[in-house]
Design a protein around this motif. Structure first.
Motif, mmCIF file in Angstrom:
data_model
loop_
_atom_site.group_PDB
_atom_site.id
_atom_site.type_symbol
_atom_site.label_atom_id
_atom_site.label_comp_id
_atom_site.label_asym_id
_atom_site.label_seq_id
_atom_site.Cartn_x
_atom_site.Cartn_y
_atom_site.Cartn_z
ATOM 1 N N THR A 114 13.796 73.070 56.366
ATOM 2 C CA THR A 114 13.534 73.157 54.936
ATOM 3 C C THR A 114 14.845 73.367 54.185
ATOM 4 O O THR A 114 15.749 72.573 54.292
ATOM 5 N N GLN A 115 14.952 74.445 53.454
ATOM 6 C CA GLN A 115 16.148 74.673 52.655
ATOM 7 C C GLN A 115 17.366 74.906 53.534
ATOM 8 O O GLN A 115 17.367 75.768 54.403
ATOM 9 N N ASP B 126 22.558 72.551 50.847
ATOM 10 C CA ASP B 126 21.865 71.739 49.860
ATOM 11 C C ASP B 126 22.468 71.878 48.464
ATOM 12 O O ASP B 126 22.507 70.919 47.693
#
Length: 250
Positions: free
Chosen positions: A236-237, A241
């Motif tokens: 996910t994160q 990012d």
């Protein structure tokens, strides 16, 4: 036992007692977590040897599944990457993703070579790096056995009218099966996405040196890949990012 191997530093964190914890992607032994007290005391060469974006020659003590660094010599530092924000962002994303996806203690020489080649090509690249990142991600997923299905409908098996990608189903779906699915995490296949992915899958990595997708197309494909990894691989994160968001915007 003393291990001797070439390796790339994926991550470095400082722990208590003056210890650096390194995530090393070694050519011979795969990804391993190594403790080290090198780098303290102000010696520039030692500091570089345990920093991300460094390719080095390492001697490592191995004892019952624990690893401690004995010595390290720098082979190459990809310093030009740090001088360009887009290159640095792209490479940070690739290092973090590799660290998250790679299993521990499993030799994967082909992936090691892929990462080494990515860093070399990114350092020399004159154009935006997002296409190179996509090519790396696609090849990494393929080599690790996580590649989504872009060949046939993942619901009925047909190879006709493959106009959508279902994150939940893990691949493309046909127009008829799309009508039976919900609306969540289904993307229209645009700009010849299937052909692009297949080309990225089979084309030797070094041929991507000067290849570049349109930025908007690269952003759409990256979004699909990241949604797929989030759903099926729990990626996910990522910390990187915030850096890479700019070059993957439409």
């Amino acid at each position: 036992m003393l291990l001797h191997t070439e390796a790339i530093v994926l991550r470095r964190t400082r722990a208590a007692g003056g210890v650096n914890m390194l995530s090393l992607f070694t050519k011979k032994y795969g990804k391993i977590s190594v403790g080290s007290k090198l780098g303290f005391g102000g010696k520039r060469r030692s500091e570089l040897a345990i920093s991300p974006f460094t390719l080095g020659d390492y001697k490592i003590f191995s004892n019952r599944g624990y690893y401690n660094l004995d010595s390290a010599d720098v082979i190459k530092t990809y310093y030009a990457i740090g001088e360009d924000f887009e290159k640095y962002s792209a490479s940070s994303l690739v290092l973090e993703l590799t660290n998250r996806l790679m299993p521990e203690d499993q030799p994967m020489a082909e992936v090691f070579t892929l990462l080494k080649t990515f860093l070399e090509m990114t350092e020399d690249r004159k154009r935006s790096p997002e296409t190179l990142v996509l090519a790396y991600e696609i090849k990494l997923l393929k080599k690790l056995g996580y590649f989504p299905n872009f060949v046939e409908c993942t619901v009925c098996g047909t190879k006709e009218n493959l106009k959508y990608f279902s994150v939940e189903q893990g691949g493309v779906i046909c127009e008829e099966c799309r009508e039976k699915q919900g609306d969540a995490l289904i993307y229209a296949v645009e700009f010849g996405m299937i052909e692009v992915v297949k080309y990225f899958e089979v084309t030797p990595f070094r041929r991507f040196k000067n290849l570049a997708l349109k930025r908007a197309d690269a952003a759409k494909l990256q979004n699909v890949i990241r949604e797929y990894m989030a759903y099926h691989l729990d990626i996910t994160q990522l910390l990187s990012d915030s850096l890479s968001a700019g070059f993957f915007s439409e």
